[in-house]
Scaffold this active site. Structure first.
Site, PDB file in Angstrom:
ATOM      1  N   ASN A 181       7.550   5.589   3.859  1.00 30.04           N
ATOM      2  CA  ASN A 181       8.876   5.526   4.483  1.00 30.04           C
ATOM      3  C   ASN A 181       8.780   5.321   5.994  1.00 30.04           C
ATOM      4  O   ASN A 181       7.960   5.949   6.655  1.00 30.04           O
ATOM      5  CB  ASN A 181       9.636   6.828   4.237  1.00 30.04           C
ATOM      6  N   HIS A 228      -3.760   3.825   4.610  1.00 31.63           N
ATOM      7  CA  HIS A 228      -2.952   2.921   3.789  1.00 31.63           C
ATOM      8  C   HIS A 228      -1.469   3.022   4.154  1.00 31.63           C
ATOM      9  O   HIS A 228      -0.818   2.007   4.409  1.00 31.63           O
ATOM     10  CB  HIS A 228      -3.183   3.265   2.310  1.00 31.63           C
ATOM     11  N   GLU A 229      -0.956   4.235   4.172  1.00 32.42           N
ATOM     12  CA  GLU A 229       0.484   4.387   4.446  1.00 32.42           C
ATOM     13  C   GLU A 229       0.800   3.948   5.868  1.00 32.42           C
ATOM     14  O   GLU A 229       1.827   3.314   6.119  1.00 32.42           O
ATOM     15  CB  GLU A 229       0.942   5.831   4.228  1.00 32.42           C
ATOM     16  N   ALA A 243       1.263   9.094  -1.922  1.00 30.62           N
ATOM     17  CA  ALA A 243       2.020   9.178  -0.684  1.00 30.62           C
ATOM     18  C   ALA A 243       3.011   8.033  -0.641  1.00 30.62           C
ATOM     19  O   ALA A 243       2.974   7.147  -1.485  1.00 30.62           O
ATOM     20  CB  ALA A 243       1.084   9.092   0.516  1.00 30.62           C
ATOM     21  N   MET A 244       3.885   8.082   0.374  1.00 26.65           N
ATOM     22  CA  MET A 244       4.922   7.054   0.482  1.00 26.65           C
ATOM     23  C   MET A 244       5.151   6.693   1.939  1.00 26.65           C
ATOM     24  O   MET A 244       5.311   7.563   2.794  1.00 26.65           O
ATOM     25  CB  MET A 244       6.204   7.583  -0.171  1.00 26.65           C
ATOM     26  N   GLU A 271      11.095   4.726  -3.422  1.00 23.92           N
ATOM     27  CA  GLU A 271      10.493   3.546  -4.038  1.00 23.92           C
ATOM     28  C   GLU A 271      10.193   3.870  -5.496  1.00 23.92           C
ATOM     29  O   GLU A 271       9.648   4.942  -5.770  1.00 23.92           O
ATOM     30  CB  GLU A 271       9.196   3.157  -3.320  1.00 23.92           C
TER      31      GLU A 271
HETATM   32  N1  B3K Z   1       4.454   2.517  -2.023  1.00 24.22           N
HETATM   33  C1  B3K Z   1       4.099   3.802  -2.570  1.00 24.22           C
HETATM   34  C2  B3K Z   1       4.107   3.829  -4.048  1.00 24.22           C
HETATM   35  C3  B3K Z   1       5.433   4.006  -4.654  1.00 24.22           C
HETATM   36  C4  B3K Z   1       5.326   4.214  -6.134  1.00 24.22           C
HETATM   37  C5  B3K Z   1       6.637   4.226  -6.771  1.00 24.22           C
HETATM   38  N2  B3K Z   1       6.559   4.529  -8.162  1.00 24.22           N
HETATM   39  C6  B3K Z   1       2.797   4.276  -2.053  1.00 24.22           C
HETATM   40  C7  B3K Z   1       1.869   3.237  -1.588  1.00 24.22           C
HETATM   41  O1  B3K Z   1       1.464   2.356  -2.284  1.00 24.22           O
HETATM   42  O2  B3K Z   1       1.527   3.262  -0.447  1.00 24.22           O
HETATM   43 ZN    ZN Z   2       0.863   1.090  -0.736  1.00 25.34          ZN
END
Ligand code: B3K
Ligand code: ZN
Length: 873
Positions: free
Chosen positions: A267, A299-300, A264-265, A123
């Site tokens: 995925n 959150h993730e 964090a991310m 992302e």
């Molecule tokens: N969705 C990711 C953030 C991605 C940032 C890209 N530059 C984490 C989050 O908001 O949960």
């Molecule tokens: Zn987020």
């Protein structure tokens, strides 16, 4: 300077994709220097236009459609790295083979190596650095991923979805296959491979699905995963209970990596985390770190439904997933402990980061209209203000209707890429409330200003409240229209008792807090049967992210003691102290010595008397408004004067209230086992707040003793950060000790850098340069870069705004050095130079000069270019 002006993308230009990809088969042969990626994309025409695939830095080795090699004449490689296929059929199988070099990837976007292991971050637009693909969120596909690598180097190989077989090869490599049954956009793709160990648990969902939970870390970190795992399990349960949302795969993997651009991310099925938001044990992590982990894990995880199952049509809709998911994690955390304290902290964060953004050169609506680099729009506005807007809707329609709205939103939008209108429409339909007045919150930048005025009519026993709103102009948006503002409020009598209220036209009085809806530029609300002039308590729970003006100091003082709403009690104290500090700064600027307001002493004593009931709240109530917040209220900021006034107040409070501060400090000494629950955290926060005042009043020895005796990082760091401002051995000893003790622990060493970067000592500007050259400093590690450069520029207004411009020079030097390594982090760090409009002319000129120096750099990244050029505009 850029070779050619970077392109702006506009929301209004959205067009559906020309081709959709139904299934993706990816085949990775991992090698740090030369990884091969074979992709088989089952495509199908969806609209007019050529077949264009995004790509960046990919060496194309082969391309075929339905097995037939595509001749070069049909392949157009764009200057941006993209690939256009001429005369593509309306459906078929496109197969490409590319080579990439993960070990050279210092941007940490796409596939990269960290500590010898492989990780991805896709992302927003990183997938195009892995393979050619329509890399936009409205192309959703089912993925099958096969990974092959050296068995010794990569015993563990992970991707999204569920595992689907593995095996060995004769050449010492092995393979695994992962199938993700849920269609997803490319930004949610993930791969992790390397020498990792896991901490595992299992979870049974409410419908009985058995889920294996794994946290993958480097060997030796296994003893620091307990809090993350516990937070994950609580999040999974909470989402089932509060929103009826259940996990949808057989495994949930989290991998922690120390080189990571953000927190964090999310995925699908394979979250990748910055180690900072996974690893914790009492000796190494502060209470703040523990809370950060809980929030980010939640959150993730919550993104699995709000983001992954229901995703964004385009990146302008980013807040659709981020604002909503922040709202959800805020609610989760509020349910874990004190709702009031959580709200106070969130509002503090909003004001520290989002309000200034909304008043600065990068001000943008929650749903922006354009961007040069989408990475620059993962902002406090999209996240925190976006969450506030969701909260406004929640406040307006109530929890039950909100839940029905969520059910409808998910039922309708599951497996689709949708827009903010889809979310608001679901809330509107489920509640039957017209929410059109809330769309302005998504489309207008700027923090609305709310002004109150009131009058009491004794004969009619009537009290009339007039509210006015105005949204200030922001770049590109000179004229604003009114928005819908829910104002939660109540009335108190002169003794501080809550009055029932009856609005004109209502039959009977209602007890407690009620909601007024301000929908026009100005509206009056008439309350009947009011026996005597009441004291209004407005914006209870911070019911809208606005700046409230027109409340007198007398009323603030009264509300700080008497209001039934804890948020307003805290807020009134904060606003009272802010106004007082502004007066003191003005006095100082006139050359007068500002006096001390005895109301502050009274407030501190009063707070400490009632502290036992809620120590966390007391700690919040005790802390003076931050220097940045006070400076933000000034026409022309004067960071040095604000610092001097705040320090003077802290010293004076420490002196005058020394007896009660010391008594509280002693009474809260940790007895028994160290615990990380809300109450224990609150007690430590309060005790350390007392310590800070006592040290300000000269009791440095207390901090030295606490540093030496501390059994946990919260107390140790609290003491060290106070000592970092001291002179002589009180400072040097503990700093050296801390470094020696923790030099092998990156996350702890980051704290060592930050504390020194934020010191108010006169030699900090020179110390910063020395730290930048320190052998433990590494510009390539985002956490380390932030711990020094970011902590200094955002956390040390006194020295960042040094008169001679040395702070600005340091920041620009660092940004220029970092940009070619990691443009995304460089762009984030350059932000504080954009505050020049609010500084005195001399400092403003110095800041502009540094921005110009940044902009003159050849081949500047798009992101840094956008931030620096918008800051100067
Ligand atoms: N969705 C990711 C953030 C991605 C940032 C890209 N530059 C984490 C989050 O908001 O949960
Ligand atoms: Zn987020």
């Amino acid at each position: 300077m850029q070779d050619s002006a970077p392109q702006t993308t506009y929301r209004a230009d959205y067009r559906p994709p020309a081709f959709l990809i139904d299934t993706v088969e990816l085949d990775f042969r991992l090698d740090p220097a030369a990884t091969l990626v074979r992709a088989r994309l089952a495509f199908r025409r969806n609209g007019p236009g050529p077949m264009r695939l995004d790509g960046q830095g990919l060496a194309l080795l082969e391309a075929r459609i339905d097995g037939a090699v595509l001749p070069e004449a049909r392949l157009g490689l764009g200057a941006d790295g993209s690939l256009t296929v001429a005369d593509a059929p309306d459906s078929g199988m496109l197969e490409t083979l590319v080579r990439i070099a993960p070990e050279k990837n210092t941007e940490l976007s796409g596939l990269y190596t960290s500590g010898g292991n492989f990780y991805t971050q896709c992302e927003a637009e990183g997938f195009r650095r892995i393979t050619f693909f329509p890399d936009r969120p409205d192309v959703m596909s089912r993925y099958t991923v096969t990974i092959t690598a050296d068995r010794a180097r990569c015993p563990v190989m992970l991707s999204n979805g569920n595992p689907d077989g593995s095996g060995g090869n004769e050449d010492g490599t092995h393979w695994v296959r992962w199938i993700d049954p849920h269609p997803k956009p490319s930004y949610l793709f993930a791969l992790v491979a390397g020498d990792l160990v896991d901490v595992h648990e299992s979870f049974v969902t409410k419908s009985g699905r058995q889920v294996a939970l794994n946290i993958w870390v480097r060997r030796g970190d296994e003893d620091r995963c307990g809090h993350a795992m516990d937070s994950l399990i609580r999040s999974m349960r909470w989402d089932e209970e509060v929103f009826g949302l259940e996990y949808d795969l057989d495994v949930f993997n989290i991998a922690a990596v120390s080189d990571f651009n953000m927190g964090a991310m999310e995925n699908k099925g394979l979250n990748v985390f910055n180690t900072k938001y996974v690893l914790a044990k009492p000796e190494t992590a502060t209470d703040g770190d523990y809370q950060g982990i809980e929030t980010v894990i939640a959150h993730e995880y919550f993104h699995n439904w709000t983001g992954n199952r229901v995703t964004c049509r385009d990146w302008f809709q980013l807040s659709l997933k981020e604002g909503l998911t922040v709202f959800r994690d805020q609610e989760f955390s509020a349910d874990q402990g004190s709702r009031a304290v959580k709200r106070i902290r969130d509002v503090r964060g909003l004001r520290a980061a989002q309000f200034p953004e909304d008043a600065g050169p990068m001000a943008h609506p929650v749903r922006p209209d354009s961007y040069i680099e989408i990475d620059n729009f993962y902002t406090p506005t999209v996240y925190q203000k976006g969450a506030e807007v969701v909260r406004l809707i929640h406040t307006r329609i109530g929890a039950a209707a909100f839940r029905r709205g969520m059910d409808l939103y998910i039922a309708r939008c599951d497996n689709r890429a949708v827009t903010i209108e889809d979310f608001v429409a679901a809330m509107q339909e489920a509640s039957g409330v017209d929410l059109s007045g809330f769309m302005g919150w998504y489309d207008q930048a700027g923090t609305p200003e709310l002004t109150m005025e009131d009058r009491y009519e004794p004969e009619a026993r009537r009290w009339v409240l007039t509210l006015r709103q105005a949204v200030p102009p922001t770049p590109g948006q000179p004229d604003k229209h009114p928005v819908a503002i829910p104002v939660a409020m109540g009335l108190l009598d002169a003794g501080g008792a809550e009055l029932p209220t009856r609005l004109a036209g209502e039959n009977e009085a209602k007890p407690g807090t009620r909601l007024l809806m301000l929908e026009a530029a100005e509206q009056s609300f008439t309350f009947e049967d009011v026996a005597a002039p009441p004291v209004p308590s407005l914006l209870r729970g911070f019911s809208a992210p606005v700046k409230l003006k027109g409340v007198s100091q007398d009323r603030l003082r009264f509300l700080a003691v008497h209001d039934t709403d804890p948020f307003v009690r805290w807020e009134s104290g904060l606003q009272y102290a802010t106004a007082l500090m502004l007066q003191m700064v003005a006095a100082r600027q006139r050359g007068e010595a500002p006096g001390f307001d005895p109301a502050l002493e009274e407030a501190v004593r009063n707070t400490l008397r009632g502290a036992e009931a809620d120590p966390a709240f007391a700690a919040e109530a005790l802390s003076l408004p931050g220097e940045g917040f006070v400076a933000d209220q000034m026409e022309v900021a004067d960071p040095a004067a604000v610092h001097a006034v705040r320090e003077g107040l802290r010293r004076e409070i420490g002196r005058r209230c020394g007896d009660v501060l010391r008594a509280t400090y002693d009474a809260l000494a940790e007895a028994g086992e160290y615990r990380v629950d809300g109450r224990s955290i609150g007690r430590r926060a309060l005790r350390n707040a007392c310590l800070a005042y006592l040290v300000a009043a000269g009791e440095t020895g207390l901090a030295e003793a606490q540093y030496a005796a501390a059994g946990n990082m919260t107390d140790r760091l609290a003491a060290l950060s106070l000592l970092a401002d001291a002179e002589g051995p009180a400072r040097e000893g503990p700093l050296a000790d801390f470094h020696a003790r923790w030099r092998g622990d990156d996350l702890v060493l980051d704290k060592w850098f930050s504390i020194q970067a934020m010191s108010s000592r006169a030699d900090t500007p020179a110390a910063i340069r020395t730290l930048y050259a320190h052998p433990d400093f590494d510009l390539r590690n985002p956490n380390r870069a932030r711990s020094l450069i970011g902590a200094f520029a955002s956390g040390n207004p006194l020295h960042f705004h040094a008169e001679d411009g040395e702070g600005y020079r340091f920041l620009a030097d660092a940004v220029i050095a970092l940009d070619p390594i990691n443009g995304s982090i460089a762009a984030r760090l350059v932000g504080p130079l954009g505050q020049w409009r609010r500084q005195a002319p001399g400092r403003a000129a110095l800041m502009r000069r540094e921005l110009e120096r940044v902009l003159a750099v050849p081949k500047l990244s798009k992101g840094t270019f956008e931030k620096a050029s918008k800051a100067l505009a």
